[in-house]
Enzyme design. Structure first.
Site, PDB file in Angstrom:
ATOM      1  N   GLY A 220       0.425  -0.964   0.184  1.00 26.44           N
ATOM      2  CA  GLY A 220      -0.007   0.162  -0.105  1.00 26.44           C
ATOM      3  C   GLY A 220       0.717   1.333  -0.086  1.00 26.44           C
ATOM      4  N   THR A 247      -9.527   0.397  -5.087  1.00 27.33           N
ATOM      5  CA  THR A 247      -9.977  -1.117  -5.733  1.00 27.33           C
ATOM      6  C   THR A 247      -9.320  -1.939  -6.442  1.00 27.33           C
ATOM      7  OG1 THR A 247     -12.533  -0.797  -5.313  1.00 27.33           O
ATOM      8  CG2 THR A 247     -12.071  -2.899  -6.762  1.00 27.33           C
ATOM      9  N   ASP A 251      -4.044  -4.608  -8.855  1.00 21.27           N
ATOM     10  CA  ASP A 251      -3.913  -4.961 -10.363  1.00 21.27           C
ATOM     11  C   ASP A 251      -3.509  -4.035 -11.552  1.00 21.27           C
ATOM     12  OD1 ASP A 251      -5.816  -6.650  -9.397  1.00 21.27           O
ATOM     13  OD2 ASP A 251      -7.345  -6.291 -10.094  1.00 21.27           O
ATOM     14  N   SER A 290     -10.043   3.678 -13.975  1.00 19.68           N
ATOM     15  CA  SER A 290      -8.680   4.202 -13.089  1.00 19.68           C
ATOM     16  C   SER A 290      -7.831   4.223 -13.950  1.00 19.68           C
ATOM     17  CB  SER A 290      -9.201   4.028 -11.801  1.00 19.68           C
ATOM     18  OG  SER A 290      -8.609   2.682 -11.358  1.00 19.68           O
TER      19      SER A 290
END
Length: 327
Positions: A220, A247, A251, A290
């Site tokens: 993160g 989210t 990926d 995104s």
């Protein structure tokens, strides 16, 4: 330039936003509902394609209303859909997502994703210099078949073992680069980990899985911890940004990294690139929509490769140290 082949899931993400997540048995009032193309396979393919690298997605859609919308979106992002099948009498994969304070909870209903099989992944022709990517939202035997073909062709294999589940050593032995977060690392290493653990703790767990492969642990906002070819762990620090929706961050990292490897970039540089891409992704709503473009990422790349070396996990010193100057 090599190509990226992603064997994986394609979902429609149904996102409900709220001030907070409900407790078990509780109902809370939501604020809005959104429909975003997603699925880990689709997300990673879009992230790669938007870096200008030829990217092919291998997977399945149903024959419901979502299927047409998903195919249209993915094609518009430049993803090759020649190996995406429609499955009769089956709904497309769907994810039900609750988003509150930039954190999410997700329930995935596989649908057609659960039917992706060895014949599907045998269709594309892989070659040396290509990168084969997969995740745990399609059947594990299918991933093994995909990676066996990739290894035979001299293709680099990248596995993102998410959502977290156990996997046998035969599958993991087919992996060149393993990209996972602390939860997934804990499951595969058989140990309890939390995001607040010291870096050496993650390095120790990652070493238990290395066995000739490169391990990348996404942490993160703390960045990415990587064990490169069994060497000393390296940290690529995270970028300070205001997260809106996390989210698709993992990926985005996987797809961007794969694109750079297919372009012939060294792994250290690919890690820095993917880290910047993911930091852009979290500042936007949705998963696949995104994903940033190559131009957006390159505008934020630091002039020098970031990276720090963490001391051995066996050492009592758990501080970070700067890496040697590049040759």
């Amino acid at each position: 330039m090599g190509r990226v082949f992603v064997a994986g899931s394609i979902n429609m993400d149904v996102v409900a936003t709220a001030e907070r997540h409900p407790r078990i048995g509780e109902t809370v009032a939501g604020e809005a509902v959104f429909y975003f193309p997603g699925g880990k396979g689709a997300n990673q393919a879009v992230a790669s394609a938007k870096q200008g690298v030829p990217t092919t997605l291998v997977g399945r859609l149903g024959t419901d209303a979502f299927a047409k919308e998903l195919r249209t979106f993915l094609a518009a992002q430049g993803v090759d859909l020649g190996f995406v099948k429609h499955t009769d009498n089956m709904h497309s994969g769907t994810a039900i997502i609750t988003l509150a304070n930039a954190d999410n909870t997700i329930v995935v209903v596989p649908g057609a994703n659960g039917l992706v099989d060895a014949d599907d992944v045998a269709a594309p022709v892989l070659a040396k210099g290509d990168v084969a990517v997969s995740q745990f939202e399609i059947p594990l035997p299918t991933i093994a078949a995909f990676f066996e073909r990739a290894r035979a062709a001299g293709t680099t294999t990248v596995l993102n073992p998410a959502p977290a589940k156990t996997a046998d050593s035969a599958l993991l032995d087919l992996v060149d680069i393993l990209i996972l977060n602390e939860t997934e690392l804990g499951v595969l290493a058989g140990t309890e980990l939390s995001d607040g653990d010291p870096p050496a703790r993650f390095a120790e767990a990652a070493r238990s899985l290395a066995q000739g492969k490169t391990i990348c642990v996404t942490l993160g906002k703390r960045g990415v911890l990587a064990l490169l070819d069994g060497g000393e762990p390296m940290l690529v620090p995270g970028r300070e940004v205001k997260a809106v929706d996390t989210t698709g961050a993992g990926d985005c990292f996987v797809g961007a990294l794969a694109s750079q490897l297919a372009s012939g970039e060294p792994l250290r540089d690919a890690l820095a690139y993917a880290n910047v891409a993911a930091s852009i992704c979290v500042q936007r709503m949705g998963a696949a929509p995104s994903m940033p473009t190559r131009e957006e990422v390159e505008a934020l790349l630091p002039p020098r490769r970031p990276g720090e070396i963490v001391t051995s996990a066996r050492s009592s010193d758990q501080s970070w140290h700067p890496p040697p100057a590049p040759a």
